[in-house]
Design a protein around this motif. Structure first.
Motif, PDB file in Angstrom:
ATOM      1  N   GLU A 340       0.854  -1.192   0.000  1.00 54.10           N
ATOM      2  CA  GLU A 340       0.000   0.000   0.000  1.00 54.10           C
ATOM      3  C   GLU A 340       0.885   1.237   0.000  1.00 54.10           C
ATOM      4  O   GLU A 340       1.721   1.408   0.880  1.00 54.10           O
ATOM      5  CB  GLU A 340      -0.900  -0.014   1.230  1.00 54.10           C
ATOM      6  CG  GLU A 340      -1.910   1.106   1.288  1.00 54.10           C
ATOM      7  CD  GLU A 340      -2.772   1.014   2.527  1.00 54.10           C
ATOM      8  OE1 GLU A 340      -3.933   0.594   2.418  1.00 54.10           O
ATOM      9  OE2 GLU A 340      -2.263   1.347   3.620  1.00 54.10           O
ATOM     10  N   TYR A 357      -5.910   3.397 -15.756  1.00 53.66           N
ATOM     11  CA  TYR A 357      -5.301   2.133 -16.167  1.00 53.66           C
ATOM     12  C   TYR A 357      -4.904   2.131 -17.641  1.00 53.66           C
ATOM     13  O   TYR A 357      -4.298   1.178 -18.117  1.00 53.66           O
ATOM     14  CB  TYR A 357      -6.267   0.973 -15.920  1.00 53.66           C
ATOM     15  CG  TYR A 357      -6.598   0.758 -14.466  1.00 53.66           C
ATOM     16  CD1 TYR A 357      -5.683   0.149 -13.607  1.00 53.66           C
ATOM     17  CD2 TYR A 357      -7.824   1.161 -13.936  1.00 53.66           C
ATOM     18  CE1 TYR A 357      -5.971  -0.055 -12.267  1.00 53.66           C
ATOM     19  CE2 TYR A 357      -8.125   0.960 -12.599  1.00 53.66           C
ATOM     20  CZ  TYR A 357      -7.197   0.361 -11.769  1.00 53.66           C
ATOM     21  OH  TYR A 357      -7.492   0.165 -10.449  1.00 53.66           O
ATOM     22  N   ASN A 382      -0.599  -2.768 -12.944  1.00 53.93           N
ATOM     23  CA  ASN A 382      -1.858  -3.493 -13.087  1.00 53.93           C
ATOM     24  C   ASN A 382      -1.660  -4.796 -13.853  1.00 53.93           C
ATOM     25  O   ASN A 382      -2.224  -5.832 -13.497  1.00 53.93           O
ATOM     26  CB  ASN A 382      -2.883  -2.613 -13.806  1.00 53.93           C
ATOM     27  CG  ASN A 382      -4.278  -3.201 -13.778  1.00 53.93           C
ATOM     28  OD1 ASN A 382      -4.745  -3.688 -12.750  1.00 53.93           O
ATOM     29  ND2 ASN A 382      -4.958  -3.175 -14.901  1.00 53.93           N
ATOM     30  N   VAL A 391      -5.029  -8.259  -7.119  1.00 53.04           N
ATOM     31  CA  VAL A 391      -5.953  -7.161  -7.432  1.00 53.04           C
ATOM     32  C   VAL A 391      -5.290  -5.834  -7.065  1.00 53.04           C
ATOM     33  O   VAL A 391      -4.421  -5.771  -6.190  1.00 53.04           O
ATOM     34  CB  VAL A 391      -7.290  -7.304  -6.674  1.00 53.04           C
ATOM     35  CG1 VAL A 391      -8.047  -8.522  -7.150  1.00 53.04           C
ATOM     36  CG2 VAL A 391      -7.063  -7.385  -5.171  1.00 53.04           C
ATOM     37  N   MET A 392      -5.721  -4.795  -7.728  1.00 51.40           N
ATOM     38  CA  MET A 392      -5.185  -3.448  -7.497  1.00 51.40           C
ATOM     39  C   MET A 392      -6.346  -2.476  -7.370  1.00 51.40           C
ATOM     40  O   MET A 392      -7.290  -2.515  -8.168  1.00 51.40           O
ATOM     41  CB  MET A 392      -4.278  -3.060  -8.660  1.00 51.40           C
ATOM     42  CG  MET A 392      -3.869  -1.597  -8.691  1.00 51.40           C
ATOM     43  SD  MET A 392      -2.762  -1.297 -10.103  1.00 51.40           S
ATOM     44  CE  MET A 392      -2.789   0.503 -10.170  1.00 51.40           C
ATOM     45  N   THR A 393      -6.300  -1.622  -6.364  1.00 52.94           N
ATOM     46  CA  THR A 393      -7.329  -0.604  -6.170  1.00 52.94           C
ATOM     47  C   THR A 393      -6.671   0.758  -5.984  1.00 52.94           C
ATOM     48  O   THR A 393      -5.543   0.848  -5.490  1.00 52.94           O
ATOM     49  CB  THR A 393      -8.203  -0.909  -4.944  1.00 52.94           C
ATOM     50  OG1 THR A 393      -7.374  -0.952  -3.771  1.00 52.94           O
ATOM     51  CG2 THR A 393      -8.919  -2.234  -5.102  1.00 52.94           C
ATOM     52  N   ILE A 394      -7.374   1.800  -6.382  1.00 50.82           N
ATOM     53  CA  ILE A 394      -6.862   3.170  -6.273  1.00 50.82           C
ATOM     54  C   ILE A 394      -7.935   4.040  -5.633  1.00 50.82           C
ATOM     55  O   ILE A 394      -9.091   4.030  -6.062  1.00 50.82           O
ATOM     56  CB  ILE A 394      -6.473   3.745  -7.646  1.00 50.82           C
ATOM     57  CG1 ILE A 394      -5.424   2.871  -8.323  1.00 50.82           C
ATOM     58  CG2 ILE A 394      -5.941   5.164  -7.499  1.00 50.82           C
ATOM     59  CD1 ILE A 394      -5.046   3.347  -9.715  1.00 50.82           C
ATOM     60  N   GLU A 395      -7.545   4.775  -4.615  1.00 52.84           N
ATOM     61  CA  GLU A 395      -8.411   5.783  -3.995  1.00 52.84           C
ATOM     62  C   GLU A 395      -7.672   7.110  -4.024  1.00 52.84           C
ATOM     63  O   GLU A 395      -6.484   7.169  -3.722  1.00 52.84           O
ATOM     64  CB  GLU A 395      -8.748   5.398  -2.552  1.00 52.84           C
ATOM     65  CG  GLU A 395      -9.494   4.087  -2.405  1.00 52.84           C
ATOM     66  CD  GLU A 395      -9.729   3.712  -0.958  1.00 52.84           C
ATOM     67  OE1 GLU A 395      -9.296   4.499  -0.081  1.00 52.84           O
ATOM     68  OE2 GLU A 395     -10.314   2.650  -0.702  1.00 52.84           O
ATOM     69  N   VAL A 404      -2.677   3.763  -3.444  1.00 49.60           N
ATOM     70  CA  VAL A 404      -2.731   2.613  -4.348  1.00 49.60           C
ATOM     71  C   VAL A 404      -2.436   1.372  -3.515  1.00 49.60           C
ATOM     72  O   VAL A 404      -1.443   1.322  -2.791  1.00 49.60           O
ATOM     73  CB  VAL A 404      -1.714   2.723  -5.494  1.00 49.60           C
ATOM     74  CG1 VAL A 404      -1.851   1.544  -6.449  1.00 49.60           C
ATOM     75  CG2 VAL A 404      -1.888   4.035  -6.255  1.00 49.60           C
ATOM     76  N   ARG A 405      -3.281   0.395  -3.642  1.00 44.99           N
ATOM     77  CA  ARG A 405      -3.149  -0.826  -2.838  1.00 44.99           C
ATOM     78  C   ARG A 405      -3.206  -2.040  -3.746  1.00 44.99           C
ATOM     79  O   ARG A 405      -4.136  -2.161  -4.555  1.00 44.99           O
ATOM     80  CB  ARG A 405      -4.269  -0.883  -1.794  1.00 44.99           C
ATOM     81  CG  ARG A 405      -4.257  -2.117  -0.892  1.00 44.99           C
ATOM     82  CD  ARG A 405      -5.508  -2.112  -0.026  1.00 44.99           C
ATOM     83  NE  ARG A 405      -5.635  -3.310   0.805  1.00 44.99           N
ATOM     84  CZ  ARG A 405      -5.462  -3.344   2.112  1.00 44.99           C
ATOM     85  NH1 ARG A 405      -5.152  -2.231   2.756  1.00 44.99           N
ATOM     86  NH2 ARG A 405      -5.605  -4.460   2.790  1.00 44.99           N
TER      87      ARG A 405
END
Length: 843
Positions: A340, A357, A382, A391-395, A404-405
């Protein structure tokens, strides 16, 4: 149905649409039959037909086309039953027109013909039945009949026209898509080839600069060398990004599963980050101690993921910091490794998050954008994460920051924690660090999270002080064993801090620009300040009077053979390996390496891959065979610019013991050496006391960078000495060595090139010209470099006409250049004080 329509999603959906329409038509017909009192036996047949059609569809017992024919025949039989009743005579044309339009979706003209034939048979049956029944055919019935026939003919014509246009559009679109795929593949291959070609000179830049950074040079020259080294690393990183992205885009990404130590991975990543532009912001690396020390997965990709995420945070953060948090989440198969990365940067709006992305996308784009890069970082992350099943997530919030996690499944090889303290019961730690009181709230929270995780994970007591008075008070009332001090705190209170070294172990966390001059018993820890530094300090500096020393890895007396067909690469490799204390010999071909290994004893062989004649893989196998017969054991490491992700697996599968990509990264080289060599071959030299100091003065001056005053203007047209000296970092001895290597055995070089040209062996000819191109640029022979570059491109593309028209002139210029540079031939005894021939053809 043609292949294009077979693959078309709309045509595929026509099967279920026709089956559903047949089912609905049959249900309506059944209801009408019951209301009108039509034949009851036909209802059973209609129901059996529907049931059979759905069974065939669900079980997929026939091909798509076969099933469609079954549905169609059953539908036409049902339609015939509906149409033979005279009450339906003038309704069947409307129903069949709808059915014909439905069959347009199938893209098959044969079904349109089937519909028309079924209508005409049914309508003819009705007309005959009407005649038998004595029906009078007045003008209304005749015109209605003609209108219905015309309606079916027109519907069939429209349907065929739509199908023709549709198929033509699909064929044209398919052809364009195929062309785009071919062009994309060509572009990706071109980018891969370009990055491979650029790696050769970049290898020289990085290798030579790493050697010079260790030399005793004036401080201003070392600054220039450092700048060049950073530029070289940046180019190498961008070439690596291009290779990674082309692999992802072409679907050729290879994922390896090997054991790796997460602590070493993070440390190597931070070493590489030392060459990145951090934009003056803080980096906080929080690797939780309970993370398993040894995992199984693709270490290279995970390191690149961490690197890209941190660099991306750097780029878009002008003040504050970047926080990298690495920790495990236990699962049945092992762990999910969580990486993270948070920053206090400009953030990303919701609209831009939708495009994040996409390849080459940057939120700060345009000609006035404030950051650099290719815009591939998050696309590569990604792609890597997806390839490993993660998996990749962005807040993100504009003007607040981005998080970015990524979560990546990993197996566990060793469950022991990655960070631990041996004697934690007798360890008491204090911190007098300015970053804990930084004015940026988020960064202070980052540091406090890291400290909290370390204290919890290492299970050691930790006391934090914010002033020198608090520190004095803590020292008086507690038995502190280890003290961490910030650079500013140390400089302001140097005498007192150094006096504490008699009572405890003291480490200074060095800020940027700190000259490194400390007391002889103080340990220096470079930022970023992270858990591994703390654990190492606590473990290796526990006894009073002994402080943590920097350790340099060395392999004294190790006999190494470096194999490469490019002399410049041999010079760079020799310099790097000799700096580790190795006894280095070189071979310029695979054949020569086999002979040398047969005649001599080596501990390790560094083998290039792409070489004319016998390539590195074949040479390695022959060496293995020779060693097996003689009972000797030798390690062979692939040393090549082939740095795509699948290269490592390929080389290891072929039988290599290790793989080091060019340009050579010292952390990666040392990691491979530790893995391949026996422990007895590696020693560590400790640099203590005054060796911590940087900026040692030497008696050298900048004169080495000045061009020879003896050079004449016409000579400068042949050799750009200033450019060459830049490649050599101002080292004239190295420049002399490169010139001597360039002109060495010139008759053979020219003869070999001519023989390849006359034999029309353009592939090997291109390899030789490629080598001349690289070496010519390195010594500043730009005219020969340009000629060689064009000839190489022509030879690779098979343009014999260009080669024929330009080879003679190139050979003349190349040979004359070597003659002019050769000692004792029109140029005196010194290599650099040459006297070029006066022919205008040389200029």
């Amino acid at each position: 149905m043609n292949n294009n329509s077979e693959e078309n999603e709309l045509y595929k959906s026509s099967h279920i649409m026709i089956l559903l329409s047949y089912t609905m038509f049959s249900v309506i017909l059944t209801a009408e039959s019951l209301i009108m009192g039509w034949e009851k036996w036909a209802i059973l047949l209609i129901g059996a037909g529907i049931t059979g059609a759905w069974i065939i569809h669900i079980q997929s017992r026939l091909s798509n086309k076969g099933r469609l024919w079954v549905y169609s025949v059953l539908m036409m039989v049902t339609y015939f039953f509906y149409g033979i009743h005279l009450t339906s005579t003038f309704d069947i044309a409307i129903v069949m027109s709808i059915v014909i339009m439905l069959y347009t979706m199938s893209g098959e003209k044969a079904f349109i013909a089937l519909c028309q034939v079924t209508f005409f048979i049914t309508f003819a049956y009705d007309i005959i039945a009407m005649i038998i029944a004595g029906e009078k055919f007045d003008s209304l019935i005749v015109t209605r009949a003609m209108l219905h026939v015309a309606m079916i003919l027109m519907a069939g014509w429209i349907a065929r026209t739509i199908i023709d246009k549709w198929n033509e559009m699909i064929r044209r679109t398919g052809s364009e898509i195929n062309q785009l795929k071919v062009q994309t593949d060509r572009l990706n291959n071109f980018l891969a080839n370009v990055s491979h070609e650029i790696r050769t000179p970049v290898n020289a830049v990085m290798g030579l600069s790493s050697i010079l950074e260790k030399a005793d040079l004036p401080e201003d020259i070392l600054d220039d060398v450092s700048a060049i080294s950073k530029a070289g690393h940046r180019v190498a990183e961008q070439m690596g990004d291009i290779l990674d992205y082309t692999e992802i885009d072409m679907g050729k990404l290879s994922v390896s599963n090997e054991r790796y130590m997460i602590g070493s991975l993070v440390n190597d990543c931070l070493t590489q980050l030392s060459f990145a532009d951090d934009h003056g912001v803080d980096l906080v690396v929080d690797m939780e101690a309970q993370t398993p020390s040894e995992l199984i997965g693709d270490a290279d990709k995970i390191k690149k993921i961490l690197w890209h995420l941190i660099v991306n945070g750097y780029k878009f953060t002008s003040e504050g910091g970047v926080y990298a948090h690495v920790f495990p989440v236990k699962r049945e198969y092992g762990i999910n490794l969580i990486i993270e990365v948070k920053d206090t940067g400009i953030g990303i709006g919701e609209e831009e998050l939708e495009h994040i992305y996409e390849r080459f996308y940057q939120s700060d784009s345009g000609q006035t954008r404030a950051v650099g890069g290719l815009g591939l970082g998050l696309s590569i992350v990604n792609g890597f994460v997806s390839s490993m099943g993660g998996v990749m997530t962005i807040e993100s919030t504009p003007n607040v920051g981005t998080t970015v996690r990524v979560s990546i499944p990993q197996q566990i090889s060793d469950e022991d924690p990655c960070l631990s303290v041996g004697d934690k019961d007798n360890c008491k730690v204090a911190g007098f660090l300015g970053f804990m009181t930084t004015g940026h709230t988020e960064v202070r929270e980052y540091y406090m999270k890291m400290i909290a995780h370390l204290v919890s994970g290492l299970s050691v007591p930790f006391s934090r002080v914010q002033s020198i008075e608090d520190l004095r008070s803590l020292v008086e009332r507690s038995e502190i064993t280890h003290l961490f001090v910030g650079t500013g705190e140390y400089l302001e209170n140097r005498s007192y801090i150094e006096s504490l070294t008699d009572k405890m172990n003291v480490a200074v966390v060095a800020d940027r620009g700190f000259d490194g001059k400390t007391g002889p018993r103080i340990t220096l820890l470079a930022k970023p300040f992270y858990g591994a530094q703390v654990a190492n300090f606590l473990n290796h500096a526990f006894e009073m009077g002994i402080f943590l020393a920097e350790e340099k890895m060395r392999c004294p007396g190790l006999k190494a053979l470096v194999v490469d067909d490019e002399p410049m690469n041999l010079l760079v490799a020799r310099g790097i390996f000799e700096s580790y204390g190795m006894e280095v010999e070189t071979a310029a071909s695979g054949e020569e390496s086999v002979v040398k290994c047969k005649e001599n004893t080596y501990d390790v062989v560094f083998m290039d891959h792409m070489m004319p004649g016998m390539d590195g893989v074949e040479a390695m196998k022959r060496i293995r065979n020779e060693m097996a017969h003689s009972g000797k054991d030798i390690s062979v490491i692939a040393l090549t610019a082939n740095a795509i992700s699948s290269a490592k697996e390929m080389f290891m599968a072929e039988g290599f013991d290790g793989f080091v990509p060019k340009p050579i990264e010292l952390p990666e080289l040392e990691r491979v050496l530790k893995h391949v060599l026996p422990k007895s071959a590696i020693v560590y030299e400790k640099m203590i006391g005054e060796e911590h100091e940087s900026g040692a003065e030497t008696g050298e001056t900048d004169e080495a960078l000045k061009p020879d005053e003896a050079l004449k203007p016409d000579e400068a047209l042949i050799l750009d000495e200033a450019l060459a000296l830049k490649y050599c970092m101002g080292d004239r001895d190295l420049y002399n060595a490169l010139i001597a290597e360039y002109v060495n055995d010139r008759e053979t070089k020219v003869k070999t090139l001519n023989e390849l040209y006359e034999a029309r062996e353009l592939k090997d000819y291109a390899i030789k010209v490629h080598a001349i191109k690289s070496t010519s640029k390195t010594i500043g022979a730009m005219k020969v470099f340009e000629e060689a570059k064009d000839l190489e491109a022509a030879a690779k593309s098979g343009d014999e006409a260009y080669v024929d028209s330009n080879h003679p002139g190139f050979i003349k210029d190349y040979e004359n250049l070597m003659i002019s540079l050769s000692p004792g031939e029109d140029g005196g005894d010194e290599v650099l004080e040459f006297e070029p021939e006066g022919s205008s053809d040389d200029e």
